[in-house]
Scaffold this active site. Structure first.
Site, PDB file in Angstrom:
ATOM      1  N   ASP A  28      -3.159 -13.256   4.229  1.00  0.00           N
ATOM      2  CA  ASP A  28      -4.458 -12.589   4.371  1.00  0.00           C
ATOM      3  C   ASP A  28      -4.708 -12.381   5.852  1.00  0.00           C
ATOM      4  O   ASP A  28      -4.863 -13.339   6.616  1.00  0.00           O
ATOM      5  CB  ASP A  28      -5.559 -13.464   3.737  1.00  0.00           C
ATOM      6  CG  ASP A  28      -6.918 -12.790   3.807  1.00  0.00           C
ATOM      7  OD1 ASP A  28      -7.079 -11.788   4.547  1.00  0.00           O
ATOM      8  OD2 ASP A  28      -7.841 -13.266   3.121  1.00  0.00           O
TER       9      ASP A  28
ATOM     10  N   THR B 185      -9.554   0.282   2.669  1.00  0.00           N
ATOM     11  CA  THR B 185      -9.547   1.761   2.605  1.00  0.00           C
ATOM     12  C   THR B 185     -10.558   2.335   1.599  1.00  0.00           C
ATOM     13  O   THR B 185     -10.559   3.544   1.377  1.00  0.00           O
ATOM     14  CB  THR B 185      -8.138   2.273   2.237  1.00  0.00           C
ATOM     15  OG1 THR B 185      -7.708   1.628   1.041  1.00  0.00           O
ATOM     16  CG2 THR B 185      -7.132   2.017   3.337  1.00  0.00           C
TER      17      THR B 185
ATOM     18  N   LEU C  25       1.337   3.640   2.312  1.00  0.00           N
ATOM     19  CA  LEU C  25       2.146   3.863   3.510  1.00  0.00           C
ATOM     20  C   LEU C  25       3.118   2.709   3.732  1.00  0.00           C
ATOM     21  O   LEU C  25       4.308   2.930   4.006  1.00  0.00           O
ATOM     22  CB  LEU C  25       1.224   4.020   4.725  1.00  0.00           C
ATOM     23  CG  LEU C  25       1.903   4.221   6.063  1.00  0.00           C
ATOM     24  CD1 LEU C  25       2.785   5.473   6.055  1.00  0.00           C
ATOM     25  CD2 LEU C  25       0.873   4.318   7.192  1.00  0.00           C
TER      26      LEU C  25
ATOM     27  N   GLY D 142       0.822  -1.208   0.000  1.00  0.00           N
ATOM     28  CA  GLY D 142       0.000   0.000   0.000  1.00  0.00           C
ATOM     29  C   GLY D 142       0.855   1.255   0.000  1.00  0.00           C
ATOM     30  O   GLY D 142       2.086   1.192   0.012  1.00  0.00           O
TER      31      GLY D 142
ATOM     32  N   LYS E 229     -12.487   1.405  11.629  1.00  0.00           N
ATOM     33  CA  LYS E 229     -11.143   1.880  12.002  1.00  0.00           C
ATOM     34  C   LYS E 229     -11.110   2.194  13.500  1.00  0.00           C
ATOM     35  O   LYS E 229     -10.120   1.922  14.175  1.00  0.00           O
ATOM     36  CB  LYS E 229     -10.752   3.113  11.178  1.00  0.00           C
ATOM     37  CG  LYS E 229     -10.428   2.830   9.717  1.00  0.00           C
ATOM     38  CD  LYS E 229      -9.216   1.931   9.504  1.00  0.00           C
ATOM     39  CE  LYS E 229      -7.925   2.568   9.945  1.00  0.00           C
ATOM     40  NZ  LYS E 229      -6.762   1.661   9.700  1.00  0.00           N
TER      41      LYS E 229
ATOM     42  N   THR F 189      -7.100   6.856  11.507  1.00  0.00           N
ATOM     43  CA  THR F 189      -7.551   7.892  10.590  1.00  0.00           C
ATOM     44  C   THR F 189      -8.283   9.052  11.268  1.00  0.00           C
ATOM     45  O   THR F 189      -8.929   8.865  12.308  1.00  0.00           O
ATOM     46  CB  THR F 189      -8.492   7.241   9.544  1.00  0.00           C
ATOM     47  OG1 THR F 189      -9.100   8.255   8.756  1.00  0.00           O
ATOM     48  CG2 THR F 189      -9.590   6.421  10.207  1.00  0.00           C
ATOM     49  N   ASP F 190      -8.225  10.200  10.602  1.00  0.00           N
ATOM     50  CA  ASP F 190      -9.005  11.379  10.999  1.00  0.00           C
ATOM     51  C   ASP F 190     -10.508  11.108  10.928  1.00  0.00           C
ATOM     52  O   ASP F 190     -11.289  11.809  11.553  1.00  0.00           O
ATOM     53  CB  ASP F 190      -8.653  12.557  10.082  1.00  0.00           C
ATOM     54  CG  ASP F 190      -8.926  12.251   8.611  1.00  0.00           C
ATOM     55  OD1 ASP F 190      -8.601  11.129   8.167  1.00  0.00           O
ATOM     56  OD2 ASP F 190      -9.469  13.128   7.901  1.00  0.00           O
TER      57      ASP F 190
ATOM     58  N   TYR G 234     -16.371   2.452   7.134  1.00  0.00           N
ATOM     59  CA  TYR G 234     -14.912   2.555   7.200  1.00  0.00           C
ATOM     60  C   TYR G 234     -14.496   3.203   8.524  1.00  0.00           C
ATOM     61  O   TYR G 234     -13.657   2.666   9.257  1.00  0.00           O
ATOM     62  CB  TYR G 234     -14.378   3.367   6.010  1.00  0.00           C
ATOM     63  CG  TYR G 234     -12.925   3.768   6.132  1.00  0.00           C
ATOM     64  CD1 TYR G 234     -11.904   2.846   5.912  1.00  0.00           C
ATOM     65  CD2 TYR G 234     -12.564   5.075   6.476  1.00  0.00           C
ATOM     66  CE1 TYR G 234     -10.567   3.208   6.031  1.00  0.00           C
ATOM     67  CE2 TYR G 234     -11.233   5.449   6.598  1.00  0.00           C
ATOM     68  CZ  TYR G 234     -10.236   4.518   6.375  1.00  0.00           C
ATOM     69  OH  TYR G 234      -8.923   4.877   6.502  1.00  0.00           O
TER      70      TYR G 234
HETATM   71  N1  LIG Z   1      -5.199   6.850   2.363  1.00  0.00           N
HETATM   72  C1  LIG Z   1      -5.528   7.829   3.202  1.00  0.00           C
HETATM   73  O1  LIG Z   1      -5.817   8.953   2.764  1.00  0.00           O
HETATM   74  C2  LIG Z   1      -5.527   7.594   4.671  1.00  0.00           C
HETATM   75  C3  LIG Z   1      -5.891   8.641   5.521  1.00  0.00           C
HETATM   76  C4  LIG Z   1      -5.867   8.432   6.907  1.00  0.00           C
HETATM   77  C5  LIG Z   1      -5.502   7.190   7.422  1.00  0.00           C
HETATM   78  N2  LIG Z   1      -5.188   6.186   6.550  1.00  0.00           N
HETATM   79  C6  LIG Z   1      -4.802   4.888   7.111  1.00  0.00           C
HETATM   80  O2  LIG Z   1      -3.437   4.682   6.772  1.00  0.00           O
HETATM   81  C7  LIG Z   1      -3.176   3.294   6.605  1.00  0.00           C
HETATM   82  C8  LIG Z   1      -2.498   3.066   5.274  1.00  0.00           C
HETATM   83  O3  LIG Z   1      -3.334   3.556   4.220  1.00  0.00           O
HETATM   84  P1  LIG Z   1      -2.888   3.458   2.697  1.00  0.00           P
HETATM   85  O4  LIG Z   1      -3.386   4.664   1.992  1.00  0.00           O
HETATM   86  O5  LIG Z   1      -1.451   3.081   2.616  1.00  0.00           O
HETATM   87  O6  LIG Z   1      -3.805   2.208   2.234  1.00  0.00           O
HETATM   88  P2  LIG Z   1      -3.655   1.318   0.926  1.00  0.00           P
HETATM   89  O7  LIG Z   1      -2.762   1.964  -0.055  1.00  0.00           O
HETATM   90  O8  LIG Z   1      -5.060   0.973   0.545  1.00  0.00           O
HETATM   91  O9  LIG Z   1      -2.905   0.025   1.486  1.00  0.00           O
HETATM   92  C9  LIG Z   1      -3.550  -0.915   2.299  1.00  0.00           C
HETATM   93  C10 LIG Z   1      -2.959  -2.267   1.976  1.00  0.00           C
HETATM   94  O10 LIG Z   1      -3.592  -3.254   2.802  1.00  0.00           O
HETATM   95  C11 LIG Z   1      -3.826  -4.387   1.996  1.00  0.00           C
HETATM   96  N3  LIG Z   1      -4.862  -5.246   2.513  1.00  0.00           N
HETATM   97  C12 LIG Z   1      -6.205  -5.107   2.382  1.00  0.00           C
HETATM   98  N4  LIG Z   1      -6.831  -6.160   2.910  1.00  0.00           N
HETATM   99  C13 LIG Z   1      -5.880  -6.996   3.389  1.00  0.00           C
HETATM  100  C14 LIG Z   1      -5.906  -8.265   4.016  1.00  0.00           C
HETATM  101  N5  LIG Z   1      -7.054  -8.904   4.267  1.00  0.00           N
HETATM  102  N6  LIG Z   1      -4.735  -8.842   4.353  1.00  0.00           N
HETATM  103  C15 LIG Z   1      -3.563  -8.236   4.097  1.00  0.00           C
HETATM  104  N7  LIG Z   1      -3.466  -7.029   3.496  1.00  0.00           N
HETATM  105  C16 LIG Z   1      -4.628  -6.416   3.138  1.00  0.00           C
HETATM  106  C17 LIG Z   1      -4.236  -3.777   0.665  1.00  0.00           C
HETATM  107  O11 LIG Z   1      -4.208  -4.727  -0.382  1.00  0.00           O
HETATM  108  P3  LIG Z   1      -5.235  -4.501  -1.622  1.00  0.00           P
HETATM  109  O12 LIG Z   1      -4.891  -3.179  -2.231  1.00  0.00           O
HETATM  110  O13 LIG Z   1      -4.948  -5.670  -2.509  1.00  0.00           O
HETATM  111  O14 LIG Z   1      -6.609  -4.505  -1.023  1.00  0.00           O
HETATM  112  C18 LIG Z   1      -3.186  -2.683   0.497  1.00  0.00           C
HETATM  113  O15 LIG Z   1      -1.998  -3.148  -0.067  1.00  0.00           O
HETATM  114  C19 LIG Z   1      -4.531   2.601   6.782  1.00  0.00           C
HETATM  115  O16 LIG Z   1      -4.655   2.188   8.112  1.00  0.00           O
HETATM  116  C20 LIG Z   1      -5.547   3.696   6.526  1.00  0.00           C
HETATM  117  O17 LIG Z   1      -6.760   3.448   7.189  1.00  0.00           O
HETATM  118  C21 LIG Z   1      -5.177   6.359   5.200  1.00  0.00           C
END
Ligand SMILES: NC(=O)c1ccc[n+]([C@@H]2O[C@H](COP(=O)([O-])OP(=O)(O)OC[C@H]3O[C@@H](n4cnc5c(N)ncnc54)[C@H](OP(=O)(O)O)[C@@H]3O)[C@@H](O)[C@H]2O)c1
Length: 288
Positions: A33, A59, A12, A10, A128, A98-99, A124
């Protein structure tokens, strides 16, 4: 020191693995998984990491409304397994949140502190928050809430607001963007630098266990952020402000989710740049 990073493909997770280098034990859904609780605990006990960072999450905020069970299994259920493993290994858990846990109307607007009441709207956000509560049951935990992530432009998989705006700004003359949601977009490389400091993974002293807010500094709206993206990308597209109701997304979004980061700031680590400076850094790399 070996550190398990879940969600390593992902936005981050991949940057965290990049900055951790050889210390990262990278896992994503293709290798484990996280909703398979038995497999999670078994794998962690086999790897015996010194810390676990959970960057994995479901997400897709709108899709979550029609897939609540799947979303909950990833955002909350998986955390239960990680907490169990951390307990057995006596190792710390860094849970990313998350916010969106702050969904209430904020009048007058004032950044949310870590200890203020949460009010998640939508699946969501609710899941979270459930994940946070489960993570808090881990004897050694940090929970870091952040906002509006965008990865380096060189990250091939990253789906985020900046990348979407650049793509649409190349195709259209005018774009309607929500102007009544206040937030602080955060550049992932800066967040990761802060996480390494906070956890002591950079060789320093770890911060006390607990909840921290870490975002870029300042605040904006998605509409003003889009305008700044077009300016930095040197695109002629203009932005037309619209309301959340006009946009009509499936899931509710917070109207004011600016986070008070003073607890992190007081730790004396790497300062988080203002959101405009962070975006400028993104475009330095983008235009290189
Ligand atoms: N993105 C934002 O703007 C944002 C804002 C605030 C907080 N956050 C938090 O920051 C963190 C990182 O976000 P991000 O943007 O890096 O998210 P991301 O790019 O969607 O990455 C999440 C990763 O988790 C994987 N995943 C999903 N289901 C899974 C499972 N069952 N087992 C193992 N891996 C799994 C996803 O795989 P797939 O892609 O194949 O599903 C993806 O690679 C999260 O906790 C999110 O809630 C994000």
């Amino acid at each position: 020191m070996s550190i398990v990073v879940t969600g390593a493909n992902g936005q981050l997770g991949s940057e965290l693995c990049r900055q951790l280098g050889g210390r990262a034990l990278s896992l994503d859904i293709d290798t484990l998984d996280l909703t398979d609780s038995h497999a999670v605990v078994e794998r962690m006990l086999a790897l015996r990491p010194e810390a676990i960072v959970n960057c994995a999450a479901y997400t897709q905020v709108d899709k979550a409304e029609s897939e609540p069970d799947r979303c909950r299994a990833v955002n909350a259920g998986a955390v239960t397994s990680l907490v169990e493993a951390c307990g057995s290994l006596d190792c710390p858990l860094l849970q990313i949140s998350t916010d969106y846990v702050f969904g209430a109307v904020r009048q007058p607007p004032r950044p949310w502190r870590e200890d203020e009441p949460t009010s998640p709207q939508g699946v969501y956000a609710q899941t979270k928050l459930e994940g946070e509560r489960i993570a808090a049951g881990c004897p050694k935990h940090w929970i870091v809430r952040t906002c509006g992530l965008y990865a380096r432009p060189t990250d091939p998989r990253a789906a985020n607001f900046v990348r979407t705006m650049v793509r649409l700004g190349q195709q259209r003359r005018e774009l309607a963007v929500v102007a009544d949601q206040h937030c602080t977009p955060t550049y992932v490389p800066h967040l990761v630098r802060a996480l390494l400091f906070l956890t002591g993974f950079d060789g320093g002293r770890p911060a006390p266990w607990g909840v921290y807010h870490v975002t870029s500094a300042g605040q904006t709206t998605w509409c003003d952020f889009a305008a700044e993206i077009f300016r930095r990308a040197q695109l002629p597209a203009t932005v037309r402000p619209i309301t959340t109701a006009e946009y009509g997304a499936t899931a509710a979004r917070p109207s004011y989710s600016v986070l008070d980061t003073s607890a992190y700031d007081r730790l004396g680590g790497p300062a988080m740049p203002d959101w405009r400076d962070a975006l400028a850094e993104y475009f330095e790399e983008f235009l290189r």
